[in-house]
Scaffold this motif. Structure first.
Motif, PDB file in Angstrom:
ATOM      1  N   UNK A   1      16.926  19.695  60.980  1.00 14.76           N
ATOM      2  CA  UNK A   1      16.831  18.296  61.381  1.00 14.76           C
ATOM      3  C   UNK A   1      15.776  17.562  60.564  1.00 14.76           C
ATOM      4  N   UNK A   2      14.613  18.178  60.441  1.00 15.15           N
ATOM      5  CA  UNK A   2      13.533  17.565  59.662  1.00 15.15           C
ATOM      6  C   UNK A   2      13.942  17.446  58.195  1.00 15.15           C
ATOM      7  N   UNK A   3      14.567  18.479  57.657  1.00 16.32           N
ATOM      8  CA  UNK A   3      15.019  18.442  56.264  1.00 16.32           C
ATOM      9  C   UNK A   3      16.059  17.344  56.068  1.00 16.32           C
ATOM     10  N   UNK A   4      16.920  17.149  57.076  1.00 16.17           N
ATOM     11  CA  UNK A   4      17.956  16.134  56.976  1.00 16.17           C
ATOM     12  C   UNK A   4      17.394  14.730  56.899  1.00 16.17           C
ATOM     13  N   UNK A   5      16.496  14.387  57.828  1.00 15.05           N
ATOM     14  CA  UNK A   5      15.985  13.010  57.766  1.00 15.05           C
ATOM     15  C   UNK A   5      15.002  12.832  56.614  1.00 15.05           C
ATOM     16  N   UNK A   6      14.385  13.911  56.152  1.00 11.79           N
ATOM     17  CA  UNK A   6      13.549  13.807  54.956  1.00 11.79           C
ATOM     18  C   UNK A   6      14.406  13.482  53.739  1.00 11.79           C
ATOM     19  N   UNK A   7      15.581  14.110  53.634  1.00 13.87           N
ATOM     20  CA  UNK A   7      16.499  13.823  52.533  1.00 13.87           C
ATOM     21  C   UNK A   7      16.932  12.364  52.543  1.00 13.87           C
ATOM     22  N   UNK A   8      17.176  11.823  53.746  1.00 15.88           N
ATOM     23  CA  UNK A   8      17.582  10.419  53.859  1.00 15.88           C
ATOM     24  C   UNK A   8      16.452   9.499  53.407  1.00 15.88           C
ATOM     25  N   UNK A   9      15.236   9.773  53.885  1.00 14.22           N
ATOM     26  CA  UNK A   9      14.089   8.950  53.503  1.00 14.22           C
ATOM     27  C   UNK A   9      13.838   9.049  51.998  1.00 14.22           C
ATOM     28  N   UNK A  10      14.003  10.237  51.439  1.00 12.51           N
ATOM     29  CA  UNK A  10      13.802  10.425  50.003  1.00 12.51           C
ATOM     30  C   UNK A  10      14.856   9.673  49.198  1.00 12.51           C
ATOM     31  N   UNK A  11      16.084   9.642  49.696  1.00 10.60           N
ATOM     32  CA  UNK A  11      17.146   8.883  49.033  1.00 10.60           C
ATOM     33  C   UNK A  11      16.832   7.392  49.045  1.00 10.60           C
ATOM     34  N   UNK A  12      16.383   6.895  50.185  1.00 11.28           N
ATOM     35  CA  UNK A  12      15.998   5.482  50.285  1.00 11.28           C
ATOM     36  C   UNK A  12      14.829   5.179  49.355  1.00 11.28           C
ATOM     37  N   UNK A  13      13.837   6.064  49.333  1.00 11.74           N
ATOM     38  CA  UNK A  13      12.661   5.865  48.483  1.00 11.74           C
ATOM     39  C   UNK A  13      13.044   5.893  47.006  1.00 11.74           C
ATOM     40  N   UNK A  14      13.939   6.819  46.629  1.00  6.49           N
ATOM     41  CA  UNK A  14      14.383   6.887  45.250  1.00  6.49           C
ATOM     42  C   UNK A  14      15.119   5.627  44.828  1.00  6.49           C
ATOM     43  N   UNK A  15      15.931   5.092  45.735  1.00  8.38           N
ATOM     44  CA  UNK A  15      16.641   3.851  45.447  1.00  8.38           C
ATOM     45  C   UNK A  15      15.661   2.696  45.275  1.00  8.38           C
TER      46      UNK A  15
END
Length: 267
Positions: free
Chosen positions: A245-259
């Motif tokens: 779960x933590x890895x999942x929302x971290x991936x989402x936040x990282x995708x947003x940050x990368x964008x």
């Protein structure tokens, strides 16, 4: 004059526009990591506080009767996890503070490649440091704690999960650093994300487990089987599921940050 993100994106689309690929960008990140004191010493502190925490806990005899050797030995792994998030922040925010982010983007105009290189560096370094330090902490605790007094716990695959938790926390810090870009603000935000769910959980009564259970610290506590990880405190979701779960929302936040990193100017 510095190029705007739109100009840089057009440059990325031209053949030969990029001056460095992923391997060169990763090598550049490694050189920066090993030459900048703040990032290097933060990683050293991450490993040291986790391993030495086992010695402190054993000598102070501060374990609860229902603690395990594994959980007691890794008591300060939570602090190590916070330092891992700080390291992730500093990997990017330090460049904004010093202005070297412009040099990085001159060497590698493809911003997606820069983010991929930083992500790989943070995850790899913290996983290795987390695995070594958590293993050392467990072995030290096992050697120093009175034999037969506490249940042993299940070190495998818990030690690998703890190392993964360090890596995920570092990536969360990296994402926050990309979004906030200022070291003090980003470090504060990263620590708040790790701590606030557990601190605010009791205010939500019967929903405490749902609130506190989403934090990276809760996932780590479940993984290392500490006595503080009761279902009524951090929820009934299993250790593996909590980490995913933590890895999942971290991936989402990282995708947003990368964008955001691709679209915003470096100023």
């Amino acid at each position: 004059m510095n190029r705007t993100p739109r100009t840089e994106q057009r440059a990325e689309s031209r053949p030969g526009a990029g001056r460095a690929g992923f391997r060169q960008a990763l090598g550049h990140e490694w050189v920066k990591f090993t030459s900048v004191r703040s990032t290097l010493w933060t990683v050293v502190a991450t490993g040291a506080v986790t391993a030495l925490g086992a010695v402190f806990v054993a000598l102070s005899e501060s374990l609860q009767p229902d603690d395990t050797v594994l959980g007691g030995s890794l008591t300060l792994a939570v602090l190590g996890q916070m330092l891992a998030a700080v390291f992730g922040v500093l990997v990017v925010s330090g460049e904004y503070a010093s202005g070297t982010i412009r040099t990085t983007l001159t060497a590698c105009p493809r911003r997606g490649t820069v983010v991929a290189a930083k992500t790989t560096l943070v995850a790899s370094v913290l996983y290795a440091v987390g695995l070594v330090s958590c293993t050392a902490a467990y072995l030290l605790g096992d050697a120093l704690l009175p034999s037969g007094t506490y249940a042993q716990g299940e070190p495998l695959p818990a030690l690998f999960g703890a190392a993964a938790s360090f890596a995920v926390s570092g990536l969360l810090g990296l994402a926050i650093g990309l979004l906030v870009r200022h070291s003090a603000g980003a470090v504060t935000a990263a620590v708040a994300v790790l701590l606030l769910p557990s601190l605010l959980g009791p205010l939500f009564g019967d929903f405490q487990g749902w609130v506190a259970g989403v934090s990276p610290t809760a996932a780590l506590e479940k993984v290392i089987q500490t006595s503080d990880a009761g279902a009524e405190v951090v929820g009934s979701l299993g250790a593996g599921a909590s980490l995913l779960l933590v890895a999942g929302y971290t991936a989402v936040v990282l995708l947003v940050a990368g964008t955001a990193f691709r679209l915003r100017d470096v100023h």
